[in-house]
Each structure stands twice: as C-alpha cells, then as structure tokens.
Write an enzyme that holds these catalytic residues in place. Sequence first.
Site, PDB file in Angstrom:
ATOM      1  N   LYS A  81       0.982  -1.014   0.082  1.00 26.79           N
ATOM      2  CA  LYS A  81      -0.026   0.121   0.073  1.00 26.79           C
ATOM      3  C   LYS A  81       0.899   1.309   0.065  1.00 26.79           C
ATOM      4  O   LYS A  81       2.005   1.146   0.445  1.00 26.79           O
ATOM      5  CB  LYS A  81      -0.854   0.085   1.219  1.00 26.79           C
ATOM      6  CG  LYS A  81      -0.111   0.105   2.385  1.00 26.79           C
ATOM      7  CD  LYS A  81      -1.017  -0.142   3.811  1.00 26.79           C
ATOM      8  CE  LYS A  81      -0.454  -0.176   5.240  1.00 26.79           C
ATOM      9  NZ  LYS A  81      -1.146  -0.665   6.093  1.00 26.79           N
TER      10      LYS A  81
ATOM     11  N   ARG B 145     -11.621  -1.080  13.642  1.00 29.25           N
ATOM     12  CA  ARG B 145     -11.357  -0.298  12.187  1.00 29.25           C
ATOM     13  C   ARG B 145     -12.560  -1.146  11.230  1.00 29.25           C
ATOM     14  O   ARG B 145     -13.783  -0.982  11.323  1.00 29.25           O
ATOM     15  CB  ARG B 145      -9.998  -0.221  11.929  1.00 29.25           C
ATOM     16  CG  ARG B 145      -9.841   0.441  10.579  1.00 29.25           C
ATOM     17  CD  ARG B 145      -8.399   0.666  10.329  1.00 29.25           C
ATOM     18  NE  ARG B 145      -7.693  -0.435   9.942  1.00 29.25           N
ATOM     19  CZ  ARG B 145      -6.358  -0.503   9.464  1.00 29.25           C
ATOM     20  NH1 ARG B 145      -5.984   0.525   9.164  1.00 29.25           N
ATOM     21  NH2 ARG B 145      -6.017  -1.410   9.249  1.00 29.25           N
TER      22      ARG B 145
ATOM     23  N   TYR C 229      14.374  33.165  -0.250  1.00 26.51           N
ATOM     24  CA  TYR C 229      13.348  34.177  -0.271  1.00 26.51           C
ATOM     25  C   TYR C 229      13.158  34.779   1.337  1.00 26.51           C
ATOM     26  O   TYR C 229      13.756  33.915   2.299  1.00 26.51           O
ATOM     27  CB  TYR C 229      12.189  33.414  -0.419  1.00 26.51           C
ATOM     28  CG  TYR C 229      11.741  32.906  -1.841  1.00 26.51           C
ATOM     29  CD1 TYR C 229      11.670  33.784  -2.774  1.00 26.51           C
ATOM     30  CD2 TYR C 229      11.473  31.645  -2.043  1.00 26.51           C
ATOM     31  CE1 TYR C 229      11.334  33.458  -4.132  1.00 26.51           C
ATOM     32  CE2 TYR C 229      11.112  31.152  -3.378  1.00 26.51           C
ATOM     33  CZ  TYR C 229      11.349  32.126  -4.478  1.00 26.51           C
ATOM     34  OH  TYR C 229      11.024  31.721  -5.787  1.00 26.51           O
TER      35      TYR C 229
HETATM   36  C1  LIG Z   1      -0.465  -1.831   6.598  1.00 27.52           C
HETATM   37  C2  LIG Z   1      -1.142  -3.147   7.036  1.00 27.52           C
HETATM   38  C3  LIG Z   1      -0.295  -4.172   7.493  1.00 27.52           C
HETATM   39  C4  LIG Z   1       1.216  -4.176   7.381  1.00 27.52           C
HETATM   40  O1  LIG Z   1       1.723  -3.482   8.521  1.00 27.52           O
HETATM   41  P1  LIG Z   1       3.276  -3.186   8.972  1.00 27.52           P
HETATM   42  O2  LIG Z   1       3.263  -2.889  10.142  1.00 27.52           O
HETATM   43  O3  LIG Z   1       3.475  -2.104   7.898  1.00 27.52           O
HETATM   44  O4  LIG Z   1       4.027  -4.485   8.558  1.00 27.52           O
HETATM   45  C5  LIG Z   1      -0.806  -5.518   7.617  1.00 27.52           C
HETATM   46  N1  LIG Z   1      -2.234  -5.688   7.807  1.00 27.52           N
HETATM   47  C6  LIG Z   1      -3.030  -4.552   7.417  1.00 27.52           C
HETATM   48  C7  LIG Z   1      -4.388  -5.030   7.535  1.00 27.52           C
HETATM   49  C8  LIG Z   1      -2.452  -3.489   7.159  1.00 27.52           C
HETATM   50  O5  LIG Z   1      -3.371  -2.380   6.871  1.00 27.52           O
END
Ligand SMILES: *Cc1c(COP(=O)(O)O)cnc(C)c1O
Length: 395
Positions: A60, A158, A288
Amino acid sequence: MESIHTYNLSGSIVEDENGALKYPLPEVNEIEINLSQLKRNYETIKRLLQPKTKFMAILKGNAYGHGMLPISKELELWGCDALGVVRLNEAFALREAGIKIPVYQLAPIRPEQAPGIVQNQITAMADNAELLDALEKSCEEQNTVMNVHIKINTGLNRFGVDPENAVDFINRVHKNYTKVKVEGVYTHFQNPDYNPEFTREQIRRFQIVLNELEKENLRPPIVHAGGSAAILKYPEAHYDMVRCGVLLFGLEHTLGEKNFPEGIASAMTIKGRILKIRELHAGEFGGYGTAFIPDKNTTVAIIGLGYGDGISRGWKEALVGGKLVPIVSFFMDAIMVDITDVKNSVKTFDEAILIGNQGDSHISWGDACKALGTYEDEQVQYITGRVPKHYRYID
Ligand SMILES: *Cc1c(COP(=O)(O)O)cnc(C)c1O
C-alpha cells in the site's frame, strides 16, 4: 548492476521499444532503490518464519513510497506468496502489470465494485453480507469462483466482524454462497509495538474464534494476523501467513526503537545534484524572505530537490562532500545548504544525499524524521512522484 527506469510524470516516458532511454534526462535528482538490500530484507524476514508460513508483502501507499509496480515484479520473482493492498486501483494496477500471485484487497470495497474484483481475481476482505451477495452474483455472471478472507475485529475497531458474531457469520457464508469461498480469516493488532498485554488479549480473542471454527470443521486454510511488529515480537501470531509492510522496507513505525534483525536496512537513497555554488557576504539574503541571512561570509550550494519533490521545511541536513551540512533555505525545486566547511571538496553537479550514505556519513529515515517530528512510514509518502526512481541491484 541492473537498472529499471520509471518516469512517473506524464509526457516524460522516454524509453524506446527496447527500453533504452531515447532522450536521457539530465536528472537533477533521483531516488535509488537498492534491490539487493530489499531482497536481503525479504530473505532475512523469511528466516524468522516457519518454512510453511506464507509471506504477504504489503504494497500500500505505493509500496511505502518505493514504487509499487517495480517492487511487485521483483517480489514475484523472489517467490513471494502474495501481495496486499488497500485500494482497488492498486489491486487492479498489479493485475494490469501482469502480476500472477494472489493479490489481497485488505480494506472495504463497495458492492458495485464486485465485477472488477471477480474479473481480476482479487482476494477480497469481507465483513458484511451486502458485499458477499454482490460477489456471488458477479461470480455467477462471470461463471467463476473467488476467495474471500473474513476479517475479525479483535480490538482495533476499524474493519471486521466482532468475535461474538464471527463463527455464525462464517457459517452463513458457507451455507449461503457456492461461488464465494472462505479461504482465510484474519485480524489486525492495535499496538503490537508497545502494548503486549492488549496484543495478547487480541490473540486470545482471535484464538477463541479459531478454536470454535476448528470444532465445526470450518477453519479455513489461511489464518493470519501479524504485520511487521508481530513478525518480530509474536511468533505465536504468525499462523499460516504474515502481512509484512514497513519492515520489508527497513523502516519503523515508531522512532528510535531499532530492534531490526541484522541485515535489515532501508533500501532507499534520495539524491540531488548541486546546481550552483555561490559565495554570500555577511548580511546578504540566502533565498526568499529572511529565511537565511548569514552573519559571516558563507558558501552555499543550491541542490535540485525542493518541497515540490517532498523535501519540505523542517528537513535539517544533507550530505555534501561526505559531510553533514545544514539546510538553510527552501524552494519548490531546490534547497540551499551551507557548504562553507566542505567547499574545497565539492563542485557543481556533484551529488548531495538527503537519505543514504556518502563517504563515512549517513542520514537515515530515522534521523530525518526526528528532525521533522514525523514517522518514517508517513514521511516516505511525502516524496512526490516527479522524482525519478531507479531500481538497481547494488551489492
Ligand atoms: C498496513 C497493514 C499491514 C502491514 O503493516 P506493517 O506494520 O507495515 O507491516 C498489515 N495488515 C494490514 C491490514 C495493514 O493495513
């Protein structure tokens, strides 16, 4: 050394049909992604897992700012089991790029998006019947089947079905749908970095659901829970698959707690070239307004990286001539640094480093974020798309 060029600006694709650069750009800045380091991170993390535990790479946020498509192709080559994203456009882009391994959509989607999900064989997160109805209907229309993973909310509050309804919900999915298959169940931790009591409570809540599913012979093949923190701290929560984001990129969520295993490091270097070197007399303006008015004669360098590239006010230092130098002024397309101490060892068009190594010196994401008062996985998102990314295997 291999190099994949990607130019994100519309109109700046300059590769010919053989992939060679038709009009090599005199780039004034670049992000270099060291694929050897990224692969070392991947392999180091894999060694922390049981051999049968699958690895989902979370891509992501444009692969935590590293560029989703080039990274996804490397991961597929390295044998990564699955990729996870949170936006449908990310999921579809992966399929359009020819990615064949499972792609998970980890955040809610609207029922009217079901046809695209089915057509692209994206594994969807499901926690409600409306979506499942739409997915089943799309499967019927397209004469196919698809996998969903049921998310269970164990305390982040969530997404997901609450634990007390989870078994009943999964039972109904099995009963009501013939095309939509429950391939997995999962949960997500609320504070695995800092709250072991609550993390263990979440594991306990999740385990109660898993036990009940087992009793009813409904435990799906892929159970998963842990992201980066749980990979390091909760091996009991690795289950059948981990979902690894920030750790794969050698970044951390919270500053100053570098508890990375040996071998894991950031794979990103941010470079800009010195476009101009200039002498300022005491009392003259450096950029600036009144941002910088030296009280003694000063040599400054203008570096081709500005807030239009993501180097916003608050960044403190750059590496020039192998030494840390202060940033004294900000522009959309440049920064000004005070190079008085290193002026004899630098010249125009030399490289300056905002993140990475030069000589014996180093600026980490942690250093930069400490100065900025932000977080690494957040700050990396602010580097903008106009900075060209170069992907190289550098050992
Ligand atoms: C972002 C995310 C992860 C990864 O988390 P990290 O701590 O960056 O490894 C895993 N599962 C879900 C559902 C996430 O949203």
